[in-house]
Design an enzyme around this catalytic site. Structure first.
Site, PDB file in Angstrom:
ATOM      1  N   LYS A 116       1.028  -1.016   0.327  1.00  0.00           N
ATOM      2  CA  LYS A 116      -0.234   0.117   0.006  1.00  0.00           C
ATOM      3  C   LYS A 116       1.093   1.286  -0.642  1.00  0.00           C
ATOM      4  CE  LYS A 116      -4.105  -2.182   2.139  1.00  0.00           C
ATOM      5  NZ  LYS A 116      -2.918  -4.238   1.809  1.00  0.00           N
ATOM      6  N   GLU A 183      -1.925   6.811   8.360  1.00  0.00           N
ATOM      7  CA  GLU A 183      -3.034   7.446   6.696  1.00  0.00           C
ATOM      8  C   GLU A 183      -3.380   8.029   7.684  1.00  0.00           C
ATOM      9  OE1 GLU A 183      -4.310   5.153   3.594  1.00  0.00           O
ATOM     10  OE2 GLU A 183      -5.583   4.080   4.432  1.00  0.00           O
ATOM     11  N   HIS A 218     -13.062  -3.562  10.514  1.00  0.00           N
ATOM     12  CA  HIS A 218     -12.323  -3.200   8.988  1.00  0.00           C
ATOM     13  C   HIS A 218     -11.729  -4.905   8.335  1.00  0.00           C
ATOM     14  CE1 HIS A 218     -10.759   0.083  11.045  1.00  0.00           C
ATOM     15  NE2 HIS A 218     -10.074  -0.332  12.275  1.00  0.00           N
ATOM     16  N   ARG A 274      -5.664  -9.181  -7.062  1.00  0.00           N
ATOM     17  CA  ARG A 274      -6.254 -10.532  -6.981  1.00  0.00           C
ATOM     18  C   ARG A 274      -7.851 -10.722  -7.053  1.00  0.00           C
ATOM     19  NH1 ARG A 274      -8.243  -9.454  -1.606  1.00  0.00           N
ATOM     20  NH2 ARG A 274      -7.348  -8.586   0.051  1.00  0.00           N
TER      21      ARG A 274
END
Length: 614
Positions: A116, A183, A218, A274
């Site tokens: 990421k 983030e 999450h 994926r």
């Protein structure tokens, strides 16, 4: 042409890929850990190969063993599924170096997007370096993998170090890579994603949008396609950004670009290189088999210039063996029965299979497709409500209530849905007549009309545990060989079906019993209790028991006997099913005993600590 496919995965996704392979006449090869020797994916494959040596949680991360298995079994292609090594560029290279076909994107594309941190740089987005009070809240995320593992929300600077430590450990366990990054955390955003499909000839499809906002820890719980309520302009922007991301890395195959949407603004999250867990909703809406498309692309075939048109609406719900009311604690045990007519059911289990502690607790994905969103919601909620799910506790009731919640039906949901509504969605609502139905069915199966006694003042009684409380059912045999109960007319009773008339309304109860104590009445789970409780099983007030089998990862810093603790304060952490689970103090008081230690294996109900209540 591909003739034999090894799936480098397990459970539901392995079974899903095998299903398409069988339809295409392609032979299938499964790999399995020792713990999965009798798992469904190993049973349904044409060939199964044991992966030796590694611990169950690490087995499917051993790319070297998987490549050897593919060669030994004569497979000519490898499909990675999702999770484990599906976004590992080194594994993709090892497959290709062995002369096998890789049913996935090029290793270079995986390398560019699977991390990421690198993906954000590619998209011109920088991660946080140093966090100040003004940056809060922030999100700690694993650089590799997904599924909510290695992810923590931090709202206070004092919590940052512990969140980083926990996220690194969880990410390393799940993906073999402990890198994490920070983030900004966008409150009350919607999680929206775009399915892409790209061939080796330069064609890239953007297959609509999906909304995956309903999440726990999450990790997605309910997903749908298309994402409702997006403007045409925003949808077009999401498609454009997704195609641009795919072209930037010369992407090939199926992938997903994920965004956090707040109002009409989209924030890039990541690109998953994926197949996604939620791919069936896109399949339903576009009339595609994405696994088949992956195989076609791997064989070098060309996509049409334009994708098929979307039709209707599809919603998927993930059925987990877990207790949402107890911090989503995973559950283990025998899945006696799982049937859900009327919807697509993707699962890695059959009746009688064991749900173990080593892997994700997802039992199945239920998918409904209908002309409109409202009809899809109704169809899926009804199928879940009527399903026979006999085994460990599941999130079935939560799913039904979530689907029918006004915030969801009006498409006003966001990623904070469960933060706001979980207590109401998990409030116990047991059927008050379930214990009586269970008792009558049991009486019928045991007595066969032989239980009548000429003592009308002494009814038969049976005790059951239901929704954490004890309930007593009272009934008596009649002279004619029937059964009766106060205030309720028994219309019919046998070992499997009981019909009661309550206030003039007849209700049908289907009853199933497994072993001596587990009873399922429609959608209610009961535990038959002994007439005289065993006093040796009682624990002192303040006892902290292991909620699941697992491994003690760590003890709270500075925790020792004699320490003062607050109710709800984290005392220790268990690792089970590839995730860390916080175990908290059951009461405010003083820690009078600590029996747990890092590295210790524990079983459900094991005494971990005792807090002497204040």
């Amino acid at each position: 042409m591909i003739t034999s496919v090894l799936v480098a995965n397990r459970g539901e996704i392995a079974c899903r890929v095998f299903r398409t392979c069988r339809e295409w006449g392609i032979r299938t090869v499964a790999v399995h850990s020792d713990a999965d020797e009798n798992a469904l994916h190993a049973r349904v494959a044409d060939t199964a190969v044991r992966l030796p040596g590694a611990a169950p949680a690490e087995t499917y991360l051993r790319g070297d063993l998987i490549v050897k298995a593919a060669v030994a079994a004569g497979a000519d292609a490898v499909h990675p599924g999702y999770g484990f090594l599906s976004e590992n560029a080194d594994f993709a290279r090892a497959v290709l170096d062995a002369g096998l076909v890789w049913i996935g994107p090029p290793p270079e594309a995986i390398e560019a997007m699977a991390s990421k941190t690198r993906a954000k740089k590619l998209m011109g987005i920088s991660s946080l370096r140093e966090v100040t009070e003004g940056d809060l809240p922030v999100l700690v995320k694993a650089a590799a993998g997904g599924g909510g593992r290695g992810m923590r929300i931090v709202r206070r600077l004092a919590e940052l170090d512990a969140a980083l430590e926990g996220a690194r450990a969880e990410a390393a366990s799940a993906f073999g890579d402990g890198e994490v990054f920070l983030e900004p955390y966008v409150e009350n955003g919607r999680h929206v994603e775009v399915q892409i499909l790209a061939d080796t000839h330069g064609t890239v499809w953007a297959l609509g949008t999906r909304d995956c906002s309903l999440q726990r820890r999450h990790q997605k719980v309910i997903e749908e396609a298309p994402a409702p309520g997006l403007s045409e302009e925003l949808t077009e922007e999401l498609h454009t950004l997704s195609v641009r991301a795919a072209r930037a890395v010369d992407y090939v195959g199926a992938g997903t670009v994920e965004f956090l949407v707040a109002g009409d603004k989209a924030h890039f999250l990541e690109m998953n290189t994926r197949l996604q867990v939620e791919h069936p909703v896109t399949e339903a809406v576009f009339g595609l088999d994405l696994v088949a498309e992956q195989i076609r692309i791997a064989e070098g075939r060309t996509l049409a210039q334009d994708p098929p048109r979307a039709r209707g609406h599809a919603i998927e719900a993930r059925l987990y063996a877990e207790d949402p009311a107890s911090d989503w604690t995973p559950q283990t045990g025998t899945l006696h029965r799982l049937t859900m007519p009327g919807v697509r059911l993707d699962t890695g289990y059959e009746d009688g299979d064991e749900i173990g502690v080593h892997y994700d607790p997802m039992l199945a994905k239920a998918v409904a497709h209908a002309p409109t969103r409202a009809e899809a919601i109704r169809r899926l909620a009804g199928a879940l409500e009527r399903a026979a799910i006999h085994g460990p506790l599941t999130n079935r009731d939560l799913l039904v209530r979530s689907l029918r919640h006004k915030e969801f039906t009006t498409a006003a949901m966001d990623t904070g849905f469960y933060d706001r509504h979980l207590p109401d969605l998990t409030a116990a609502a047991p059927d008050p007549h379930a214990p009586l139905a269970a008792a009558l069915a049991d009486a019928r199966s045991r007595s066969r009309f032989g239980g009548w006694r000429n003592v009308p003042s002494q009814p038969q009684t049976k005790r059951y545990g239901m929704a954490g409380e004890e309930h007593e059912a009272r009934y008596h045999h009649t002279r004619g060989g029937g059964l009766a109960a106060d205030g309720v007319r028994v219309v019919h009773a046998d070992a499997g079906v009981v019909v009661l008339e309550v206030d003039g309304v007849q209700r049908r109860f289907e009853v199933a019993r497994y072993g001596d104590d587990q009873v399922y009445v429609n959608t209610t789970t009961l535990t038959a209790l002994p007439r005289f409780p065993d006093p040796t099983t009682q624990h002192a007030p303040g006892s902290l028991l292991a909620p699941m089998p697992g491994t003690v990862v760590r003890i709270a810093e500075g925790l020792a006997v004699g320490a003062a603790v607050e109710a709800g304060e984290p005392l220790l952490w268990l690792e089970a099913m590839k995730m860390e689970h916080k175990v908290t103090a059951p009461a405010t008081g003083v820690l009078s005993a600590l029996h747990a230690a890092p590295g210790q294996q524990v079983e459900p109900g094991m005494l971990l600590a005792v807090v002497q209540p204040a």
